[in-house]
Scaffold this motif. Structure first.
Motif, mmCIF file in Angstrom:
data_model
loop_
_atom_site.group_PDB
_atom_site.id
_atom_site.type_symbol
_atom_site.label_atom_id
_atom_site.label_comp_id
_atom_site.label_asym_id
_atom_site.label_seq_id
_atom_site.Cartn_x
_atom_site.Cartn_y
_atom_site.Cartn_z
ATOM 1 N N HIS A 2 33.280 49.822 11.732
ATOM 2 C CA HIS A 2 33.509 50.508 10.159
ATOM 3 C C HIS A 2 34.222 49.520 9.533
ATOM 4 O O HIS A 2 34.027 49.127 8.391
ATOM 5 N N GLY A 3 35.002 48.386 10.221
ATOM 6 C CA GLY A 3 35.670 47.454 9.474
ATOM 7 C C GLY A 3 36.467 46.464 10.578
ATOM 8 O O GLY A 3 36.647 47.092 11.613
ATOM 9 N N VAL A 4 36.640 45.236 10.155
ATOM 10 C CA VAL A 4 37.270 44.460 11.024
ATOM 11 C C VAL A 4 38.500 43.618 10.085
ATOM 12 O O VAL A 4 38.098 42.975 9.124
ATOM 13 N N ALA A 5 39.590 43.738 10.642
ATOM 14 C CA ALA A 5 40.669 42.982 10.221
ATOM 15 C C ALA A 5 41.251 41.857 11.042
ATOM 16 O O ALA A 5 41.522 42.180 12.210
ATOM 17 N N VAL A 6 41.594 40.753 10.438
ATOM 18 C CA VAL A 6 41.817 39.364 11.269
ATOM 19 C C VAL A 6 43.221 39.036 11.017
ATOM 20 O O VAL A 6 43.517 38.826 9.800
ATOM 21 N N MET A 7 44.348 39.109 12.121
ATOM 22 C CA MET A 7 45.409 38.832 11.641
ATOM 23 C C MET A 7 45.910 37.071 11.733
ATOM 24 O O MET A 7 45.019 36.379 12.402
ATOM 25 N N PRO A 8 46.751 36.604 11.289
ATOM 26 C CA PRO A 8 46.938 35.270 11.183
ATOM 27 C C PRO A 8 47.069 34.563 12.526
ATOM 28 O O PRO A 8 47.232 33.510 12.553
ATOM 29 N N ASP A 9 47.549 35.508 13.437
ATOM 30 C CA ASP A 9 47.741 34.893 14.852
ATOM 31 C C ASP A 9 46.379 34.911 15.649
ATOM 32 O O ASP A 9 46.356 34.888 16.773
ATOM 33 N N VAL A 10 45.068 35.134 14.989
ATOM 34 C CA VAL A 10 43.939 35.106 15.884
ATOM 35 C C VAL A 10 43.550 34.022 16.543
ATOM 36 O O VAL A 10 43.953 32.842 16.395
ATOM 37 N N HIS A 11 42.956 34.154 17.851
ATOM 38 C CA HIS A 11 42.537 33.495 18.712
ATOM 39 C C HIS A 11 41.689 34.046 19.605
ATOM 40 O O HIS A 11 41.548 35.307 19.814
ATOM 41 N N TYR A 12 40.784 33.129 20.381
ATOM 42 C CA TYR A 12 39.741 33.599 21.233
ATOM 43 C C TYR A 12 40.290 34.558 22.337
ATOM 44 O O TYR A 12 41.477 34.181 22.818
ATOM 45 N N GLY A 13 39.714 35.643 22.736
ATOM 46 C CA GLY A 13 40.232 36.410 23.711
ATOM 47 C C GLY A 13 38.926 36.842 24.548
ATOM 48 O O GLY A 13 37.686 36.834 24.213
#
Ligand code: 5GP
Ligand code: MN
Ligand code: MN
Length: 396
Positions: A39-50
């Motif tokens: 439905h939706g994706v929110a990306v935070m400022p600490d995002v990195h590969y996982g």
């Protein structure tokens, strides 16, 4: 404010500069945002590969959940408690305080010889029903049950930590806080891995761009089984942290008998919650993100040598009422070990009573993003309650 990233079935709202996000993390975000159930994706400022899905992101799905997106440490999160102490109350020899903490709470692979007596964990009840629930789900798995019981109140390894911190600036300059980072230990991992293996084999997941994104869908027995274990493991994680907070409070009291404590703050940052936005019921997976509903208190740690923040949520629906869970990694553990030495670690943790050996070089502050910039990138999601800096850091 966020940037909208196009090119997927649903928009990706990003509280980071898209140019700063690694290619493989961006690919993961697009894969997630193209899932039919999303439905939706929110990306935070600490995002990195996982693994499976990025760390530092929020995935809101309708009638589906991806166990790999939740991750193996179900219910991982932070707890913090404000004390009546200030810096001048702390002993000159912080090593002694650190050793007291290390003997009160098992770290690394350590567990309790006998389970912690629930009567010692003030303010947390319902232990009988909790264990009965596990027994009903996994009857006959006595070994699993016994290990889970002895791991309640233990820290684990990696970047799980316990800290004694001092508040920075403001009216409460020098205030002592205790905080810790841990999740559902081995039992959460064991349950998560079982369900991930089941999800990968389900026919509706055959055409996914990444098998790690396999989902369970509503109305199936596999979903029902995952949900029961998931919510139980989230409860386990919260109880694990509450137990450690109780042990930690006692350890500090043994050293400084005059101490009193405020109410503990506790927030998961790897978990699923059922939430409704614009009348739509969603399963919101926060993988490296905290809930930041209006007035919610949260904890955003930086690294073993930089500060951390206690925050209050502003209830912004555009991030599904979420905020970052930390500073986030700037580089992999492997890269950090190649780039830095134990001497670099000692320099970057000057003034902190903590491990400074080569075994924790992958946790060096320079391996993480700048926590202050991460906080500045989300002023529409949270407001700062307290800025903290550790003087003791115990790592597993
Ligand atoms: P994760 O849950 O993704 O493993 O880590 C959460 C966050 O904790 C990291 O993104 C990092 O910013 C922060 N962190 C890692 N180690 C430490 C530590 O020893 N002390 C503090 N205060 N923060 C840490
Ligand atoms: Mn964890
Ligand atoms: Mn964590």
């Amino acid at each position: 404010m966020y940037t909208a990233v196009d090119g997927a079935r649903v928009p990706i709202r990003m509280w980071a500069d898209p140019a700063s996000v690694e290619d493989q993390a961006m690919r993961q975000l697009h894969n997630v945002a193209n899932l039919p159930w999303v439905h939706g994706v929110a990306v935070m400022p600490d995002v990195h590969y996982g693994k499976g899905a990025t760390v530092g992101s929020v995935i809101a799905m309708r009638d589906a959940v991806s166990p790999a997106a939740v991750g193996v440490d179900i219910g991982c999160g932070m707890s913090a408690v404000r004390t009546s102490l200030t810096a001048k109350d702390l002993p000159d020899d912080l090593g002694k305080l650190r050793r007291r903490i290390e003997s009160a709470v098992p770290v690394g692979f350590g567990l309790h010889k006998t389970p912690v007596n629930p009567a010692k964990v003030h303010g947390v009840g319902g232990w009988d029903a909790f264990w009965k629930g596990f027994g009903e789900l996994h009857s006959g798995v006595q070994e699993l049950h016994d290990r889970a019981a002895r791991q309640i109140g233990s820290l684990g390894g990696g970047n799980h930590f316990i800290e004694v911190c001092l508040e920075q600036g403001g009216a409460d300059e020098g205030r002592v806080w205790l905080m810790l980072h841990s999740g559902s230990r081995n039992i959460g991992k064991e349950l998560a891995e079982r369900h991930m293996a089941v999800a990968r084999k389900l026919p509706h997941n055959a055409d996914l761009p990444d098998r790690d994104l396999a989902v369970f869908v509503a109305g199936t027995p596999e979903m029902a089984a995952y949900r029961r274990d998931l919510f139980w493991a989230q409860d386990y994680a919260a109880r694990n942290r509450a137990t450690m907070v109780a042990l930690l409070k006692q350890a500090v009291r043994d050293e400084l008998p005059q101490v009193t404590y405020g109410d503990a703050i506790s927030c998961h940052h790897n978990y699923v919650a059922e939430e409704t936005y614009d009348g739509v019921e969603l399963l919101v997976t926060r993988k490296g993100a905290i809930r930041a509903g209006s007035g919610d208190l949260g904890i955003i740690p930086g690294s073993m040598g930089t500060g951390s923040y206690i925050v209050r949520g502003l209830g912004n629906d555009s991030s599904f009422q979420s905020a970052s869970h930390g500073a986030g990694r700037r580089m992999s553990r492997t890269k950090a070990k190649k780039l830095f030495t134990a001497d670099d670690l000692a320099a970057q943790t000057a003034g902190v009573e903590c491990r400074k050996d080569s075994g924790v070089v992958d946790e060096i502050p320079a391996a993480y993003k700048d926590i202050d910039s991460v906080i500045r990138a989300q002023t529409d999601l949270v407001e700062v309650v307290a800025h903290l800096k550790q003087v003791v850091c115990v790592k597993g």
